[in-house]
Design a protein around this motif. Structure first.
Motif, PDB file in Angstrom:
ATOM      1  N   UNK A   1       4.292  15.702 -18.524  1.00  0.00           N
ATOM      2  CA  UNK A   1       4.184  14.243 -18.534  1.00  0.00           C
ATOM      3  C   UNK A   1       4.852  13.680 -19.775  1.00  0.00           C
ATOM      4  N   UNK A   2       4.681  14.384 -20.890  1.00  0.00           N
ATOM      5  CA  UNK A   2       5.307  13.936 -22.137  1.00  0.00           C
ATOM      6  C   UNK A   2       6.833  13.960 -22.001  1.00  0.00           C
ATOM      7  N   UNK A   3       7.374  15.004 -21.422  1.00  0.00           N
ATOM      8  CA  UNK A   3       8.807  15.088 -21.215  1.00  0.00           C
ATOM      9  C   UNK A   3       9.308  13.923 -20.361  1.00  0.00           C
ATOM     10  N   UNK A   4       8.551  13.587 -19.339  1.00  0.00           N
ATOM     11  CA  UNK A   4       8.954  12.501 -18.452  1.00  0.00           C
ATOM     12  C   UNK A   4       8.964  11.165 -19.185  1.00  0.00           C
ATOM     13  N   UNK A   5       7.942  10.951 -20.060  1.00  0.00           N
ATOM     14  CA  UNK A   5       7.862   9.707 -20.820  1.00  0.00           C
ATOM     15  C   UNK A   5       8.952   9.627 -21.880  1.00  0.00           C
ATOM     16  N   UNK A   6       9.301  10.778 -22.495  1.00  0.00           N
ATOM     17  CA  UNK A   6      10.378  10.798 -23.490  1.00  0.00           C
ATOM     18  C   UNK A   6      11.692  10.387 -22.828  1.00  0.00           C
TER      19      UNK A   6
ATOM     20  N   UNK B   1       1.594  16.434 -26.942  1.00  0.00           N
ATOM     21  CA  UNK B   1       0.987  16.187 -25.625  1.00  0.00           C
ATOM     22  C   UNK B   1      -0.527  16.348 -25.670  1.00  0.00           C
ATOM     23  N   UNK B   2      -0.993  17.392 -26.397  1.00  0.00           N
ATOM     24  CA  UNK B   2      -2.449  17.600 -26.539  1.00  0.00           C
ATOM     25  C   UNK B   2      -3.089  16.429 -27.250  1.00  0.00           C
ATOM     26  N   UNK B   3      -2.437  15.953 -28.319  1.00  0.00           N
ATOM     27  CA  UNK B   3      -3.006  14.833 -29.070  1.00  0.00           C
ATOM     28  C   UNK B   3      -3.080  13.565 -28.225  1.00  0.00           C
ATOM     29  N   UNK B   4      -2.099  13.398 -27.348  1.00  0.00           N
ATOM     30  CA  UNK B   4      -2.096  12.221 -26.475  1.00  0.00           C
ATOM     31  C   UNK B   4      -2.997  12.386 -25.255  1.00  0.00           C
ATOM     32  N   UNK B   5      -3.506  13.632 -25.018  1.00  0.00           N
ATOM     33  CA  UNK B   5      -4.380  13.889 -23.894  1.00  0.00           C
ATOM     34  C   UNK B   5      -3.640  13.937 -22.574  1.00  0.00           C
ATOM     35  N   UNK B   6      -2.348  14.344 -22.610  1.00  0.00           N
ATOM     36  CA  UNK B   6      -1.543  14.428 -21.388  1.00  0.00           C
ATOM     37  C   UNK B   6      -0.922  15.811 -21.275  1.00  0.00           C
TER      38      UNK B   6
ATOM     39  N   UNK C   1       2.325   4.081 -24.482  1.00  0.00           N
ATOM     40  CA  UNK C   1       3.449   3.306 -25.018  1.00  0.00           C
ATOM     41  C   UNK C   1       4.428   4.203 -25.764  1.00  0.00           C
ATOM     42  N   UNK C   2       5.643   3.661 -25.950  1.00  0.00           N
ATOM     43  CA  UNK C   2       6.696   4.372 -26.687  1.00  0.00           C
ATOM     44  C   UNK C   2       6.255   4.621 -28.123  1.00  0.00           C
TER      45      UNK C   2
END
Length: 624
Positions: free
Chosen positions: A614-619, A605-610, A586-587
């Motif tokens: 992938x983090x850049x894409x979600x941002x 990204x490490x904390x989210x496990x991704x 989620x956002x």
């Protein structure tokens, strides 16, 4: 100690026997004495086991003592020598003795040119009458043993005594030694039997074909203290009416095994076994039994032995930590499974504690006193895995142990076998494993005997086993056999409320009594990370943290740096049937992660496990 005795009629033969045994080199091994009919018990009290005697002395001893008596024979050559000596005194010879004396001596008359008359007597009185009769008939000389010559002397008759010879005494002594060895052998066997029967914890009662007790051991006697007299020879039903079924065994010839009853207010397990002659005629029976307390203690010792081998389950449900709804639901389902005895398939990601659940199910089940045997199917090559599971006989393959080895299924008898990573079992073994599940029997490698087993199977997998079935990498029939009761254990990311509780407990264990705690933001940092390795990863992380950390209060910065520096950089976690996570992050979760890392996208990204990409894409997707 001397066990063989020569009992002489008089001192004359004692002196003669001493000379003979001295010549034979056996004087130290033979007790030589005059038989005293007034004190017969002295021989028994002195430890004598076998007696040698001649004629009437032997008869009297047999009638007095319950000891084996070896008859000293009178050889034909001794009789011939005596008759030749007597013929020089007179032609009319009267030979008299007991029934052991050689018969038909009158056939020698033509050869020796004499007149032999032969008579026999059974006791001293009759002996005197017969010798008197010889005198009245004009017999010139009497031939016989010591008693006969004494009587002849009293009647003023000529006599010649048949003396002991070395040959006759040696023959009797050899016979006595054989009997002594037999007595020793039987005594040893009886002592062994008595030791076995009286030191075992089982009760034994034997009966003859009439139903009367012929043998009973101490353990059985302990159950009938009120029975005052010795029960040997007493009908079984008078002493143990509960064992009346043993009389039916005498009739049917069929054994009765592992039955229970109440004997003198004691619960027992008993066997009734017929005794057969040449495996045909029933000549008696045996009842063996043991009380339930002794059996329970025996099982306890066996369990302790299994414990010493590590074949036991350590964990119980109270060792499973967590207050989340997800873990509580899994525990409740597992407890229900523990009450059953069906096969269980535990599904969950690596590190979620599948074996912890398996051990807990075992320890809450009716098999908790049996062994718990665990094996990781992915840890061994196929050839070794096969021998470990099924066991092998001596010579089954190069390097096999001399006496063979029991497989894990045998070791798990009456207990539980836990097969972790069952999805990694080779296809070639899956068919044999399926047969064991169906038949409840196992055959060792290189063996030809079927071994019945009573085992509950709990298996576990961290893979989508249905996909393996579809891909023909796992047998569908085995899957259905394993998937009777299915337990899904949620991943740690689906029970975030448990992360802090687990971390705090791990920290207490690893900090070695140091006063170390987590700050509120550290707690949030722990919950933000996905923990793809689940509880195992969290425990290892906290262990590293306790070693590296130097402060008393652990904050979010410390947690995030440790995760960034030491934890693997995984791609976004693929959703599986074991997870209740949403399809995408989620956002709000992304914003919180960026806030904790002060905008550091790699750490977030490490904390989210991704992955960072992938983090850049979600941002970009959420316009953050």
């Amino acid at each position: 100690m001397k066990y063989i005795c020569y009992a002489a009629f008089s001192e004359d033969f004692v002196i003669l026997a001493e000379k003979i045994f001295k010549k034979l080199g056996e004087s130290k091994n033979v007790d030589i004495r005059v038989w005293d009919p007034q004190k017969p018990q002295e021989v028994v009290d002195d430890g004598i086991k076998v007696i040698m005697a001649r004629g009437g002395t032997g008869i009297r001893i047999r009638n007095t003592l319950d000891l084996p008596v070896v008859e000293i024979p009178i050889p034909f050559e001794d009789i011939m020598k005596t008759l030749l000596k007597a013929s020089k005194i007179g032609k009319n010879i009267g030979v008299i003795g007991y029934n052991n004396l050689l018969k038909g001596l009158d056939l020698l008359n033509p050869l020796l040119n004499i007149n032999i008359k032969q008579r026999f007597a059974n006791d001293e009185i009759e002996m005197k009458k017969q010798i008197q009769k010889f005198k009245d008939e004009g017999i010139d000389v009497i031939v016989g043993g010591l008693l006969q010559t004494y009587i002849a002397k009293e009647l003023n008759m000529n006599y010649v005594r048949i003396d002991l010879s070395e040959k006759s005494l040696e023959y009797a002594y050899n016979e006595a030694k054989v009997i002594l060895e037999t007595i020793r052998f039987n005594t040893r066997k009886n002592e062994e039997l008595n030791a076995i029967l009286n030191h075992t914890k089982e009760g034994y009662v034997a009966i003859d074909k009439e139903g009367k007790i012929t043998l009973i051991n101490k353990r059985a006697l302990q159950l009938i203290p009120e029975y005052e007299k010795q029960p040997i020879g007493t009908p079984l039903v008078n002493v143990f009416p509960e064992f009346g079924g043993l009389l039916n065994v005498l009739k049917s010839g069929k054994e009765i095994l592992h039955e229970t009853t109440c004997l003198k207010s004691t619960n027992i397990l008993y066997n009734f076994i017929p005794l057969k002659l040449d495996n045909n005629e029933v000549i008696g029976g045996i009842a063996t039994f043991n009380d339930s307390n002794t059996i329970t203690k025996g099982e306890y010792k066996i369990r302790n032995k299994l414990l010493s081998k590590g074949l036991y389950a350590t964990y119980e449900f109270n060792h499973i930590k967590g207050k989340s709804k997800a873990i509580k639901e899994s525990i409740n389902i597992a407890k229900k499974f523990a009450d059953a005895d069906s096969t269980v398939l535990i599904m969950g990601e690596t590190g979620v504690g599948k074996e912890l659940f398996a051990q807990s199910i075992h320890n809450m089940s009716s098999r908790k006193f049996g062994p718990f045997v665990a094996l990781n199917c992915a840890s061994l090559p196929e050839s070794i895995l096969e021998s470990e599971l099924f066991g092998y006989e001596e010579g089954a393959f190069t390097g096999a142990k001399k006496n063979g080895k029991a497989g894990l299924f045998e070791l798990a008898h009456k207990g539980t076998i836990f097969l972790d990573e069952i999805s990694e079992m080779p296809l070639t073994l899956q068919g044999r494993f399926l047969r064991i599940l169906q038949e409840r029997k196992v055959m060792r490698l290189g063996g030809d005997q079927i071994i019945p087993i009573d085992v509950r199977v709990i298996s576990a997998t961290n893979r989508e086993i249905k996909d393996l079935v579809t891909e023909n990498k796992f047998r569908h029939d085995l899957f259905y056999r394993l998937n009777v009761l299915t337990l899904v254990i949620p991943p740690l990311r689906d029970r975030k409320e448990d992360i802090y509780e687990l971390a705090k407990e791990f920290l207490e264990n690893y900090s070695k009594n140091k006063e170390i705690s987590f700050s509120k933001d550290a707690r949030k940092a722990l919950q933000t990370y996905k923990w793809p390795g689940n509880i195992r990863q969290l425990r290892n992380f906290i262990e590293k943290l306790s070693i590296i950390n130097t402060v008393d209060m652990i904050n979010a910065n410390i947690i995030n740096k440790m995760i960034s520096d030491y934890e693997p950089d995984f791609e976004e976690i693929r959703e599986t049937k074991y997870s209740n996570s949403k399809a995408c992050i989620t956002k709000e979760e992304i914003e919180n992660a960026l806030g904790f890392t002060k905008g550091n996208k790699t750490k977030a990204a490490n904390n989210l496990g991704i992955h960072r990409s992938t983090l850049w894409r979600l941002i970009k997707k959420y316009s953050i």
